[in-house]
Design a protein around this motif. Structure first.
Motif, PDB file in Angstrom:
ATOM      1  N   ALA A  83       0.848  -1.194   0.000  1.00 48.70           N
ATOM      2  CA  ALA A  83       0.000   0.000   0.000  1.00 48.70           C
ATOM      3  C   ALA A  83       0.880   1.238   0.000  1.00 48.70           C
ATOM      4  O   ALA A  83       1.788   1.371   0.820  1.00 48.70           O
ATOM      5  N   ALA A  84       0.616   2.145  -0.953  1.00 48.06           N
ATOM      6  CA  ALA A  84       1.380   3.385  -1.064  1.00 48.06           C
ATOM      7  C   ALA A  84       0.468   4.463  -1.656  1.00 48.06           C
ATOM      8  O   ALA A  84      -0.717   4.225  -1.904  1.00 48.06           O
ATOM      9  N   SER A  85       1.042   5.647  -1.911  1.00 46.86           N
ATOM     10  CA  SER A  85       0.208   6.813  -2.207  1.00 46.86           C
ATOM     11  C   SER A  85       0.225   7.278  -3.657  1.00 46.86           C
ATOM     12  O   SER A  85      -0.292   8.342  -3.956  1.00 46.86           O
ATOM     13  N   SER A  86       0.826   6.507  -4.560  1.00 45.76           N
ATOM     14  CA  SER A  86       0.814   6.911  -5.969  1.00 45.76           C
ATOM     15  C   SER A  86       1.036   5.705  -6.859  1.00 45.76           C
ATOM     16  O   SER A  86       1.603   4.693  -6.424  1.00 45.76           O
ATOM     17  N   ALA A  87       0.605   5.845  -8.116  1.00 44.53           N
ATOM     18  CA  ALA A  87       0.780   4.758  -9.080  1.00 44.53           C
ATOM     19  C   ALA A  87       2.258   4.478  -9.331  1.00 44.53           C
ATOM     20  O   ALA A  87       2.667   3.324  -9.487  1.00 44.53           O
ATOM     21  N   GLU A  88       3.077   5.527  -9.352  1.00 39.03           N
ATOM     22  CA  GLU A  88       4.512   5.359  -9.582  1.00 39.03           C
ATOM     23  C   GLU A  88       5.157   4.538  -8.467  1.00 39.03           C
ATOM     24  O   GLU A  88       5.955   3.628  -8.723  1.00 39.03           O
ATOM     25  N   LYS A  89       4.775   4.844  -7.228  1.00 39.78           N
ATOM     26  CA  LYS A  89       5.333   4.095  -6.098  1.00 39.78           C
ATOM     27  C   LYS A  89       4.879   2.637  -6.125  1.00 39.78           C
ATOM     28  O   LYS A  89       5.653   1.723  -5.823  1.00 39.78           O
ATOM     29  N   LEU A  90       3.630   2.425  -6.501  1.00 41.24           N
ATOM     30  CA  LEU A  90       3.117   1.057  -6.536  1.00 41.24           C
ATOM     31  C   LEU A  90       3.753   0.238  -7.653  1.00 41.24           C
ATOM     32  O   LEU A  90       3.934  -0.970  -7.518  1.00 41.24           O
ATOM     33  N   GLU A  91       4.111   0.893  -8.739  1.00 36.54           N
ATOM     34  CA  GLU A  91       4.832   0.202  -9.815  1.00 36.54           C
ATOM     35  C   GLU A  91       6.172  -0.310  -9.303  1.00 36.54           C
ATOM     36  O   GLU A  91       6.596  -1.431  -9.625  1.00 36.54           O
ATOM     37  N   LEU A  92       6.851   0.519  -8.510  1.00 39.12           N
ATOM     38  CA  LEU A  92       8.110   0.099  -7.896  1.00 39.12           C
ATOM     39  C   LEU A  92       7.879  -1.086  -6.960  1.00 39.12           C
ATOM     40  O   LEU A  92       8.665  -2.044  -6.946  1.00 39.12           O
ATOM     41  N   CYS A  93       6.799  -1.053  -6.185  1.00 38.56           N
ATOM     42  CA  CYS A  93       6.493  -2.147  -5.263  1.00 38.56           C
ATOM     43  C   CYS A  93       6.290  -3.456  -6.014  1.00 38.56           C
ATOM     44  O   CYS A  93       6.763  -4.516  -5.580  1.00 38.56           O
ATOM     45  N   ARG A  94       5.587  -3.403  -7.140  1.00 37.88           N
ATOM     46  CA  ARG A  94       5.391  -4.609  -7.947  1.00 37.88           C
ATOM     47  C   ARG A  94       6.732  -5.120  -8.470  1.00 37.88           C
ATOM     48  O   ARG A  94       6.988  -6.333  -8.469  1.00 37.88           O
ATOM     49  N   ALA A  95       7.596  -4.192  -8.886  1.00 39.38           N
ATOM     50  CA  ALA A  95       8.910  -4.593  -9.396  1.00 39.38           C
ATOM     51  C   ALA A  95       9.751  -5.252  -8.311  1.00 39.38           C
ATOM     52  O   ALA A  95      10.614  -6.082  -8.616  1.00 39.38           O
ATOM     53  N   GLN A  96       9.482  -4.903  -7.047  1.00 42.84           N
ATOM     54  CA  GLN A  96      10.231  -5.482  -5.920  1.00 42.84           C
ATOM     55  C   GLN A  96       9.590  -6.765  -5.393  1.00 42.84           C
ATOM     56  O   GLN A  96      10.085  -7.350  -4.439  1.00 42.84           O
ATOM     57  N   GLY A  97       8.457  -7.186  -6.003  1.00 43.22           N
ATOM     58  CA  GLY A  97       7.899  -8.478  -5.645  1.00 43.22           C
ATOM     59  C   GLY A  97       6.505  -8.493  -5.061  1.00 43.22           C
ATOM     60  O   GLY A  97       5.981  -9.576  -4.763  1.00 43.22           O
ATOM     61  N   ALA A  98       5.864  -7.321  -4.876  1.00 39.66           N
ATOM     62  CA  ALA A  98       4.518  -7.307  -4.297  1.00 39.66           C
ATOM     63  C   ALA A  98       3.533  -8.058  -5.189  1.00 39.66           C
ATOM     64  O   ALA A  98       3.560  -7.924  -6.413  1.00 39.66           O
ATOM     65  N   ASP A  99       2.660  -8.841  -4.571  1.00 36.48           N
ATOM     66  CA  ASP A  99       1.657  -9.603  -5.316  1.00 36.48           C
ATOM     67  C   ASP A  99       0.458  -8.738  -5.696  1.00 36.48           C
ATOM     68  O   ASP A  99      -0.112  -8.893  -6.770  1.00 36.48           O
ATOM     69  N   GLU A 100       0.045  -7.866  -4.781  1.00 40.00           N
ATOM     70  CA  GLU A 100      -1.089  -6.979  -4.992  1.00 40.00           C
ATOM     71  C   GLU A 100      -0.712  -5.588  -4.495  1.00 40.00           C
ATOM     72  O   GLU A 100       0.175  -5.446  -3.637  1.00 40.00           O
ATOM     73  N   VAL A 101      -1.391  -4.556  -5.004  1.00 38.61           N
ATOM     74  CA  VAL A 101      -1.089  -3.185  -4.580  1.00 38.61           C
ATOM     75  C   VAL A 101      -2.376  -2.421  -4.303  1.00 38.61           C
ATOM     76  O   VAL A 101      -3.424  -2.715  -4.887  1.00 38.61           O
ATOM     77  N   ILE A 102      -2.265  -1.435  -3.423  1.00 33.98           N
ATOM     78  CA  ILE A 102      -3.388  -0.558  -3.067  1.00 33.98           C
ATOM     79  C   ILE A 102      -2.892   0.879  -3.058  1.00 33.98           C
ATOM     80  O   ILE A 102      -1.893   1.187  -2.393  1.00 33.98           O
ATOM     81  N   ASP A 103      -3.574   1.754  -3.773  1.00 32.25           N
ATOM     82  CA  ASP A 103      -3.282   3.188  -3.758  1.00 32.25           C
ATOM     83  C   ASP A 103      -4.218   3.835  -2.736  1.00 32.25           C
ATOM     84  O   ASP A 103      -5.378   4.100  -3.022  1.00 32.25           O
ATOM     85  N   TYR A 104      -3.721   4.065  -1.516  1.00 33.62           N
ATOM     86  CA  TYR A 104      -4.620   4.561  -0.472  1.00 33.62           C
ATOM     87  C   TYR A 104      -4.889   6.053  -0.581  1.00 33.62           C
ATOM     88  O   TYR A 104      -5.622   6.611   0.242  1.00 33.62           O
ATOM     89  N   SER A 105      -4.343   6.701  -1.613  1.00 30.96           N
ATOM     90  CA  SER A 105      -4.741   8.079  -1.886  1.00 30.96           C
ATOM     91  C   SER A 105      -6.018   8.129  -2.710  1.00 30.96           C
ATOM     92  O   SER A 105      -6.648   9.168  -2.833  1.00 30.96           O
ATOM     93  N   LYS A 106      -6.410   6.981  -3.274  1.00 31.37           N
ATOM     94  CA  LYS A 106      -7.578   6.937  -4.164  1.00 31.37           C
ATOM     95  C   LYS A 106      -8.674   5.991  -3.700  1.00 31.37           C
ATOM     96  O   LYS A 106      -9.804   6.070  -4.197  1.00 31.37           O
ATOM     97  N   GLU A 107      -8.366   5.070  -2.795  1.00 28.42           N
ATOM     98  CA  GLU A 107      -9.373   4.108  -2.362  1.00 28.42           C
ATOM     99  C   GLU A 107      -9.207   3.805  -0.885  1.00 28.42           C
ATOM    100  O   GLU A 107      -8.152   4.036  -0.289  1.00 28.42           O
TER     101      GLU A 107
END
Length: 324
Positions: free
Chosen positions: A170-194
């Motif tokens: 869970a992070a606050s932007s699409a750019e940050k979540l893209e990095l999280c996926r690249a580091q191995g995250a299975d799922e992501v949540i943008d808590y600035s939008k949902e």
């Protein structure tokens, strides 16, 4: 030698780049020529007088360094000049050289990059302790990581995957979540939008996360208490949002859940053998290429104030380090 000085408590803009004199190392200390110094959120609190460890100006901030030993105290037997090391110190890291107590110094493997090492000790030491000793994370469980694109957040993604968990970042932007996926995250949540709690419930089919790793605090913590599974463990890692949340005890009761503090600084003193085991595992994963610190930016030592301002503005992903 050159160093950053906090001559009065306040924001990073008050820091001064100047000359200081470092005394010879004490009998139980080593002197380290600093190759890189990690920039960490507690540093920004310390210069304001808001951190749990109070320092009186003038002082040099910075707690995490890597480098090469240039001198050893008379009672130091386990290190020698030329050893490549990393360490945590109370203050003094934003400098060309530091003295450090030998008990807190960690010898690095020969192939460990010194710049990477300045972004390794604190975040990975904290995180493996949090997930292993405090969270008791088990293979197949769901790990929710808040502030997932920061230094400790990315470490939690990497270590969580290595421990066999399904990781929701869970992070606050699409750019940050893209990095999280690249580091191995299975799922992501943008808590600035949902809604964090609704998104976690959806991803876990209403069950919630088994372990929640929270270095953010603030209002998001309340969502965590609504998104925790039966027998879940909420890990109190830090308060990057500024506010210290109140724990909703009734929600913990209804879920049979636990809120657990993570204080790695005390752990390494009280349980040194376990900490050594943790680092043996971290170094093994690193040697296998399964774990690697993400250094997003390096700054010259003179630009320490800018590095701190960028961290406060949440412009830093992974770790930022200073290069003397």
């Amino acid at each position: 030698m050159k160093a950053i000085l906090c001559t009065e408590l306040g924001g990073p803009e008050k820091l001064v780049f100047g000359e200081v004199t470092l005394p010879p190392p004490g009998p139980n200390e080593v002197r380290i020529k600093v190759a890189a110094a990690g920039v960490n959120f507690p540093d920004t609190l310390q210069i304001q007088g808001k951190y749990q460890f109070k320092a009186t100006p003038p002082f040099t901030p910075g707690a995490e360094v890597s480098g090469v030993i240039t001198a050893v105290g008379a009672k130091v037997g386990k290190f020698a000049v030329g050893d490549r090391v990393a360490t945590l110190i109370p203050i003094g890291g934003y400098a060309e050289e530091v003295n450090a107590h030998a008990d807190g110094v960690l010898k690095l493997p020969d192939d460990f990059d010194l710049v990477e090492a300045a972004g390794f000790t604190l975040v990975y030491g904290t995180t493996i302790h949090a997930l292993k000793q405090r969270g008791n994370l088990k293979p197949g469980e769901t790990l929710l990581v808040l502030g997932a694109a920061g230094g400790v957040g990315l470490a939690a993604i990497q270590i969580g995957k290595l421990m066999g968990a399904r990781v929701i970042a869970a992070a606050s932007s699409a750019e940050k979540l893209e990095l999280c996926r690249a580091q191995g995250a299975d799922e992501v949540i943008d808590y600035s939008k949902e809604s964090l709690k609704e998104a976690v419930k959806k991803l876990t089919k209403g069950q919630g996360a088994d372990v929640i790793y929270d270095p953010v605090g603030g209002e998001l913590a309340q969502d965590c208490f609504s998104a925790i599974n039966w027998n879940g463990r909420y890990l109190v890692v830090g308060f990057a949002a500024g506010g210290i949340p109140e724990i909703a005890m009734n929600r913990l009761l209804l879920k049979g859940a636990a809120a657990l503090g993570v204080f790695w600084g005390a752990f390494i003193v009280r349980e040194a053998a376990l900490n050594a085991e943790n680092f043996a595992q971290l170094f093994a994963w690193h040697a296998e290429g399964r774990l690697k610190p993400f250094i997003s930016k390096t700054y010259p030592l003179a630009d320490a104030a800018q590095a701190m301002l960028d961290m406060q503005a949440r412009k830093v992903t992974g770790k930022a380090v200073l290069i003397p």
